[in-house]
Design a protein around this motif. Structure first.
Motif, PDB file in Angstrom:
ATOM      1  N   TYR A  61       0.537  -1.108   0.438  1.00  0.00           N
ATOM      2  CA  TYR A  61       0.425   0.047  -0.184  1.00  0.00           C
ATOM      3  C   TYR A  61       0.728   1.462  -0.125  1.00  0.00           C
TER       4      TYR A  61
ATOM      5  N   TYR B 146       0.260   5.287   1.173  1.00  0.00           N
ATOM      6  CA  TYR B 146      -0.832   5.909   1.594  1.00  0.00           C
ATOM      7  C   TYR B 146       0.066   7.700   1.721  1.00  0.00           C
TER       8      TYR B 146
ATOM      9  N   GLN C 164      -0.724  11.554   3.657  1.00  0.00           N
ATOM     10  CA  GLN C 164      -0.913  11.865   5.279  1.00  0.00           C
ATOM     11  C   GLN C 164      -0.817  13.419   5.000  1.00  0.00           C
ATOM     12  N   ALA C 165      -1.737  14.119   4.752  1.00  0.00           N
ATOM     13  CA  ALA C 165      -1.495  15.517   5.108  1.00  0.00           C
ATOM     14  C   ALA C 165      -1.655  15.975   7.121  1.00  0.00           C
TER      15      ALA C 165
ATOM     16  N   LEU D 166      -5.462   8.952   7.377  1.00  0.00           N
ATOM     17  CA  LEU D 166      -4.833   8.238   5.365  1.00  0.00           C
ATOM     18  C   LEU D 166      -5.575   7.807   4.459  1.00  0.00           C
TER      19      LEU D 166
ATOM     20  N   LEU E 152      -5.706   6.961   0.965  1.00  0.00           N
ATOM     21  CA  LEU E 152      -4.756   5.512   0.143  1.00  0.00           C
ATOM     22  C   LEU E 152      -4.710   5.491  -1.100  1.00  0.00           C
TER      23      LEU E 152
ATOM     24  N   PHE F  98       3.013  13.909   3.914  1.00  0.00           N
ATOM     25  CA  PHE F  98       3.786  12.459   4.317  1.00  0.00           C
ATOM     26  C   PHE F  98       3.150  10.910   3.551  1.00  0.00           C
TER      27      PHE F  98
ATOM     28  N   LEU G 215       3.416   6.909   3.472  1.00  0.00           N
ATOM     29  CA  LEU G 215       3.792   6.160   4.149  1.00  0.00           C
ATOM     30  C   LEU G 215       3.464   4.654   3.136  1.00  0.00           C
TER      31      LEU G 215
ATOM     32  N   GLN H 195      -2.099  -4.277   9.257  1.00  0.00           N
ATOM     33  CA  GLN H 195      -0.887  -3.859   8.230  1.00  0.00           C
ATOM     34  C   GLN H 195       0.539  -2.855   8.930  1.00  0.00           C
TER      35      GLN H 195
ATOM     36  N   PHE I 214       3.667  -0.865   8.811  1.00  0.00           N
ATOM     37  CA  PHE I 214       3.810   0.566   8.163  1.00  0.00           C
ATOM     38  C   PHE I 214       5.462   0.465   8.506  1.00  0.00           C
TER      39      PHE I 214
ATOM     40  N   ASP J 165       8.816   3.789   7.898  1.00  0.00           N
ATOM     41  CA  ASP J 165       9.134   4.678   8.182  1.00  0.00           C
ATOM     42  C   ASP J 165       8.617   6.071   8.225  1.00  0.00           C
TER      43      ASP J 165
ATOM     44  N   ARG K 133       8.818  12.388   4.018  1.00  0.00           N
ATOM     45  CA  ARG K 133       8.060  14.202   4.331  1.00  0.00           C
ATOM     46  C   ARG K 133       8.921  14.661   3.139  1.00  0.00           C
TER      47      ARG K 133
END
Lengths: 113, 111
Positions: free
Chosen positions: B34, B36, B38-39, B44, B46, B88, B90, B100, B102, B104, B107
């Protein structure tokens, strides 16, 4: 459509006290899995606890436990004896036989010393 | 044990430049993979998932693409970055109905 709702954008708790984070979900599936993840300031996503829908017994991991109410489609996370290191974003997540996992919008937990 | 590696950790790119983020998994075979985004302070989103080599499912129409050239390698790419691609990112792996795991994260800042 499957959804996950976390209605508390932010929560605060005194150190050593107990706090409960709420999560509700919507699905027509009968077999599914629920998860809580913790995301500290480092932004790593860390699994906190999991619950299989077919299990009636609520999952427990040390100071973390869930209150799983299948009929109400509720999956809350209880943190006992809160510690400063528990401060983080907490995400509720749902997976149900597809390859996709649905996440809530998160709850920011502040722990007050 | 299984591990997931994601790199780079931080990336600053100019608008219009290409992008390549890489994710590899060790210790498991045929994982679901996957990507993802992320603001800041948000949940998150997808972007892509893959259930096998060369099999990519896109969740959101956008400026990004994904590829899975090997069983345990997942790449996120763009030919021309937009300011809105900042965030960000992931990578994660799982097997069906299991939690799941993940990486690290990366950025990404677009200037």
């Amino acid at each position: 459509a499957q959804t996950v709702t976390q209605s508390q954008p932010e929560m605060s708790v005194q150190e050593a006290e107990t706090v409960t984070l709420s999560c509700t979900y919507d699905t027509s599936e009968s077999d599914y899995y629920l998860f809580w993840y913790k995301q500290p300031p480092s932004r790593q996503m860390i699994l906190v606890i999991r619950q299989e829908a077919y299990k009636q017994q609520n999952a427990t991991e040390n100071r973390f436990s869930v209150n799983f109410q299948k009929a109400a489609k509720s999956f809350s996370l209880k943190i006992s004896d809160s510690q400063l290191g528990d401060a983080a974003m907490y995400f509720c997540s749902f997976g149900a036989g597809t390859y996709k996992y649905i996440f809530g919008t998160g709850t920011r937990l502040k722990v007050l010393a | 044990s299984q591990t997931i590696h994601q790199w780079p950790a931080t990336l600053v790119q100019p608008v219009g430049s290409p992008l390549s983020l890489e994710c590899t998994v060790e210790g498991t075979s045929n994982p679901n993979l996957y990507w993802y985004r992320q603001a800041a302070g948000r949940g998150l989103q997808l972007l892509f998932y893959s259930v096998g080599i060369g099999q990519i499912s896109s969740e959101v129409p956008q400026n990004l693409s994904a590829s899975r050239p090997q069983d345990r390698q997942f790449i996120l790419s763009s030919k021309k970055l937009l300011l809105s691609d900042s965030g960000f990112y992931l990578c994660a792996w799982s097997v069906l109905n299991q939690p799941q795991h993940f990486g690290d994260g990366t950025r990404l800042s677009i200037l």
